[in-house]
Scaffold this active site. Structure first.
Site, PDB file in Angstrom:
ATOM      1  CB  SER A 240      -0.966  -0.025   1.183  1.00 53.69           C
ATOM      2  OG  SER A 240      -1.962   0.955   1.058  1.00 53.69           O
ATOM      3  CG  ASP A 346      -5.730  -1.378  -5.018  1.00 52.09           C
ATOM      4  OD1 ASP A 346      -4.862  -2.199  -4.702  1.00 52.09           O
ATOM      5  OD2 ASP A 346      -6.007  -0.385  -4.317  1.00 52.09           O
ATOM      6  CG  HIS A 392      -5.271  -2.394  -0.689  1.00 51.38           C
ATOM      7  ND1 HIS A 392      -4.739  -1.724  -1.769  1.00 51.38           N
ATOM      8  CD2 HIS A 392      -4.738  -1.810   0.413  1.00 51.38           C
ATOM      9  CE1 HIS A 392      -3.936  -0.765  -1.334  1.00 51.38           C
ATOM     10  NE2 HIS A 392      -3.911  -0.805  -0.012  1.00 51.38           N
TER      11      HIS A 392
END
Length: 585
Positions: A240, A346, A392
């Site tokens: 991330s 995503d 994610h």
């Protein structure tokens, strides 16, 4: 209600007693803490949209934020007990990483507390893996105050435990982590809220420090005398915001190692950090940065953080340095090889575009166009693994290496790229103004760079490779892979040899012998640099989200049980027998 934790003597291999003690303590702590009530999902009527939005917000927060304000009093009263359990846990859990605070006390977290890292050494290993935690960012006084209230652990080190239990790519279990289980592991918690780019100190009217980039530099300097100076390879990985931090820091940290006398080869692994600079589906009041367009918030953040941006990219996008936070714009300027893992749908990208759970045909069309933009942005990336799933972050999952595209798993693709000795971001040299832009002449390995050897030696090497491939198939996993470090001596001119190879590859593609390789450019690279024909450029061609059963599950807001994406759409209010096709086709 009272609770009693019984002290137990641990002998031999009775670590299960310690685990029960930890569970008992956590159950006792849960009694003290009063949980916040959550809104119930309406089944119909005028409040359905509100309830669905609440469910969306609660589900979205699971990967990014948890309200921690209620936890601090109970954990503060029992900190000594936690420290004791943590010390004992390390004795029976060799996978755990030990906390180390930086000696340089001027490089801090947001609140001025000492920054640091977690470390686990593997005896005799010269492979290092440095993992950066993610967790979005804050960009002004309002967003930072909200972050401090709801996710304080991402801004301070005061509650860091003595040990961190490693999972996924940081695990020491070869079954869970077939590629890096023998590596020295550095885990860097995220407490700077600046996508690992800040150089701004606290004080002079500024409430928080933003020193993410300086934290990474200090860690490298401190670890040099602890074995990093003699490292053979270093993988800088992140998830991330940590993954975007990899893109923004991998070149500077590689330069820092070289200037310190290290000969370590540095590479980057980007997990779910390849964000798009796209216009959101709808605009809302920009209070929570997760639901704001990064095009707005990053511009404010770069100025607040005093971000350290890669020089070539910063010079090219001088009018808007925040453009360098997008992988598709920064990639062309990177010198250090990077591998991109990216879910094509995503969750963070959809959340920032205000379509976290698409409910209408228009929202479905927008998400599909976003998926197509993602695919186009990744086509020129030499090392990529992009499944057509809603998700994610993957690297901290226990089954991170098992996700597959076709017959190739993520672990196999990453091993292929990691073992390659001549990897580059599409080109080793280029006359283009972009340092890594496509240039077909640079995709071939120079014959002068490969030593010649006699035919007998080359045949022996290729027989070993063939036996190794059979062993991989038999074991169903990955084993060591050695490349032939020489080529057959020949009087054929270089350009003719290359043209023969190209025509052979083209005919193989037509006859179907190499169907798993897509894209002529990446096919050339595979042939030249990977004699066993392993592949590390894989983009899923399925045009529907979660069309594979292996895609990660979402979690029901109320039960906490895993559910598939189709059920998630129904829970959000989509009334259809086949909601995925009705919305996305």
């Amino acid at each position: 209600m009272g609770c009693i934790i019984t002290s137990t003597t641990v002998e031999g291999r009775t670590a299960i007693v310690l685990l029960r003690t930890l569970v008992t303590y956590l159950c006792c702590a849960a009694v003290v803490i009063q949980a916040k009530p959550k809104p119930l999902l309406a089944s119909g009527g005028g409040s359905a949209a509100t309830a669905a939005a609440a469910a969306q917000e609660d589900s979205a927060s699971s990967w990014w934020t948890t309200d921690e304000t209620e936890l601090e009093p109970a954990l503060g009263r029992n900190r000594n007990t936690l420290e004791s359990i943590s010390r004992n846990w390390q004795k029976y859990e060799p996978d755990a990483l030990k906390r180390v605070f930086l000696r340089n006390a001027t490089v801090t977290c947001n609140d001025g507390s000492r920054s640091g890292y977690y470390l686990r050494r593997h005896s005799g290993s010269k492979i290092w893996l440095m993992m950066l935690e993610g967790g979005w960012y804050c960009y002004d006084d309002v967003s930072c105050a909200s972050r401090w209230s709801h996710t304080r652990s991402l801004m301070t080190s005061k509650a860091w435990p003595l040990h961190h239990q490693a999972t996924g790519i940081m695990s020491g279990d070869p079954d869970e982590n077939p590629v890096f289980w023998r590596a020295n592991i550095i885990y860097v918690p995220y407490c700077s809220s600046d996508v690992w780019t800040g150089t701004s100190q606290r004080g002079n009217g500024q409430k928080y420090a933003f020193m993410g980039s300086l934290i990474l530099q200090e860690i490298i300097k401190e670890l040099l005398p602890k074995g990093l100076l003699k490292a053979r390879k270093l993988l800088l990985a992140g998830s991330s915001a940590g993954a975007t931090g990899v893109l923004l820091n991998v070149d500077s940290l590689s330069d820092l190692l070289r200037s310190s006398g290290s000969k370590a080869k540095v590479r980057g692994l980007v997990d779910s950090g390849w964000f798009l600079d796209s216009k959101p589906f709808s605009t809302t009041a920009c209070v929570d940065p997760r639901h704001c367009s990064p095009a707005v918030t990053l511009k404010k953040g770069v100025e607040l953080w005093k971000s350290q941006i890669p020089s070539q990219c910063g010079d090219f996008y001088r009018e808007d340095a925040s453009s360098c936070f997008y992988g598709s714009k920064l990639y062309a300027f990177l010198k250090t090889p990077v591998f991109i893992f990216q879910w094509l749908y995503d969750e963070a990208q959809m959340m920032a575009s205000n379509v976290f759970v698409p409910r209408t045909k228009a929202q479905g069309a927008y998400v599909q166009s976003m998926r197509d933009d993602m695919v186009r942005s990744l086509e020129n990336v030499s090392a990529v693994f992009a499944p057509s799933c809603v998700g994610h972050i993957v690297l901290t999952e226990k089954r991170w290496a098992a996700y597959s595209i076709g017959q190739v798993t993520f672990g196999q693709a990453l091993q292929c790229w990691w073992d390659g000795s001549n990897e580059a971001n599409n080109a080793e040299q280029s006359s283009s103004p972009y340092p890594n832009s496509l240039n077909d002449n640079n995709l071939m390995l120079s014959d002068q760079a490969v030593p010649q050897c006699d035919r007998a030696k080359l045949r022996r090497c290729r027989r070993r490779q063939k036996r190794q491939r059979k062993l991989n198939v038999k074991l169903g996993g990955l084993t060591g892979r050695k490349q032939c470090r020489c080529r057959r001596s020949s009087n054929v001119p270089n350009h003719q040899r290359r043209s023969r190879a190209t025509s052979t590859l083209a005919s193989n593609q037509v006859t179907g012998r190499s169907r798993r390789f897509t894209g002529q450019i990446h096919f050339h690279h595979t042939w030249q640099h990977h004699p066993d024909l392993c592949n590390h450029h894989l983009i899923d061609d399925c045009r529907l989200p979660n069309c594979s059963a292996q895609c990660p599950k979402n979690y029901d807001t109320f039960s906490g049980k895993p559910i598939d994406f189709e059920q998630m759409l129904r829970n959000a209010g989509v009334r259809s027998r086949n909601p995925i096709k009705d919305i996305f086709l």
